[in-house]
Design an enzyme around this catalytic site. Sequence first.
Site, PDB file in Angstrom:
ATOM      1  N   TYR A   1      -1.450  15.124 -23.500  1.00 39.64           N
ATOM      2  CA  TYR A   1      -1.705  15.122 -24.957  1.00 39.64           C
ATOM      3  C   TYR A   1      -2.681  14.193 -25.562  1.00 39.64           C
ATOM      4  O   TYR A   1      -2.549  12.990 -25.113  1.00 39.64           O
ATOM      5  CB  TYR A   1      -0.105  14.966 -25.766  1.00 39.64           C
ATOM      6  CG  TYR A   1      -0.380  14.825 -27.227  1.00 39.64           C
ATOM      7  CD1 TYR A   1      -0.249  16.184 -27.895  1.00 39.64           C
ATOM      8  CD2 TYR A   1      -0.653  13.771 -27.911  1.00 39.64           C
ATOM      9  CE1 TYR A   1      -0.168  16.270 -29.139  1.00 39.64           C
ATOM     10  CE2 TYR A   1      -0.904  13.682 -29.107  1.00 39.64           C
ATOM     11  CZ  TYR A   1      -0.682  15.165 -29.886  1.00 39.64           C
ATOM     12  OH  TYR A   1      -0.762  15.212 -31.225  1.00 39.64           O
TER      13      TYR A   1
ATOM     14  N   GLU B   1      -6.302  17.248 -32.494  1.00 36.54           N
ATOM     15  CA  GLU B   1      -5.271  17.247 -31.804  1.00 36.54           C
ATOM     16  C   GLU B   1      -5.791  18.027 -30.467  1.00 36.54           C
ATOM     17  O   GLU B   1      -5.978  19.320 -30.671  1.00 36.54           O
ATOM     18  CB  GLU B   1      -4.023  17.922 -32.214  1.00 36.54           C
ATOM     19  CG  GLU B   1      -2.852  17.579 -31.417  1.00 36.54           C
ATOM     20  CD  GLU B   1      -1.521  18.344 -31.670  1.00 36.54           C
ATOM     21  OE1 GLU B   1      -0.724  17.735 -32.178  1.00 36.54           O
ATOM     22  OE2 GLU B   1      -1.491  19.753 -31.802  1.00 36.54           O
TER      23      GLU B   1
END
Length: 391
Positions: free
Chosen positions: A109, A197
Amino acid sequence: MDIHEYQAKEILARFDVPVPRGGLAYSPEQASYRCTEIGGSAWVVKAQVHAGGRGAAGGVKICYSDHEVQDVANSMFGRRLVTKQSAPRGKLIYRVYVEEATDIARELYFGIVLDRRIERVCIIASTEGGMEIEELATSKPEALIRTTIEPAVGFLEFQAREIAFALGLPPTLTAQATRVFRRAYRAFRDLEATMLEINPLVVTTKGSLVAVDAKMSFDDNALFRHLEISELRDRSQEDARESHAADRGLAYVGLDGNIGCMINGAGLAMATMDMIKLAGGEPANFLDIGGGASPERVLKAFRAVLHDKNVETMLINIFAGINRCDWVAQGIIDAFKQLEVKIPVVVRLAGTHVEEGQAMLRDSGLPIITADSLADAAQKAVAVVGSVSAG
Ligand code: GDP
Ligand code: MN
């Protein structure tokens, strides 16, 4: 403003962040044609909607032939995808993105957000890629690697390297990871994003880094400087009530209740939401008409609130300083004349020219319910909406 995954990937590619090869499709035929263009033997078909969590909702499918790609695309088009992050109505799929499938060794992530509390841009990374960050933050907060950016110096190389180490990347990948992180940051900074993101950021079986998913949001207040970003806006993905109001220069947030609100000032709007809740009701929206609102502006705001079919009662709460109660009253009277107002309207006016405003409403003979305090207004709106719903 949010954009689609494929648009965010185009931006990342421009900043030299590696992304899979892919192409957009507006029809099943185009989707299968994309396979030929891209080549290879496995592809991912991805619904392009402004909501995360598509994988779990059936919006991301791996396929092994162009026929399969065509079938999957066919089943996606025209559907509304309901994900954990979308509104209950879901978001319309009318474009899909076809990509070469990536062979995944690890999912990481990587995110960049504005931390409003510390007034800094914050980089968040984690070895638990693929999971939603909100979920991770509650279930496994220790798995989050946080780095704060000092605006005067920016995202420094050693910070990027530290993130690479913390992610447990092998030394062979450190230099590449450092570059990817800093390029992503450059995209965020140069385009005045509020969120970027990459989830998952993938380590492939061949040992390189690829952004397999990408999401970006931009600061609406900076969009005037970025025409190329404004052009990426997709109204089909927005709340129709909010687009309608935004086009008319009104600050409007759509909510799920049935009491429509027209208020001056964000502070008073928030207080009014609280009072409605306290009285046992649910606001349908948050609308701020701002200061010095003309009768025309009040009329526009009225129209924006009525635009929401869930609205069963309207609450107008004006504490006039720069505003004028007589102008607001005129706007309300005009609205009754020009629009079909079939719902009860509760009005509370206070402040500048309040006597004139109240007299105008009284003399108009319109079926307006007046209130003399915020609490009184909220209680009357909730009471009347209760009787409307029951009847
Ligand atoms: P999201 O669910 O909206 O976040 O969509 P993503 O693009 O992140 O896809 C969800 C998940 O599907 C990813 O976390 C991966 O596990 C998987 N996935 C997506 N693309 C690929 C791919 O090219 N290859 C493989 N093996 N898995 C993929
Ligand atoms: Mn994702």
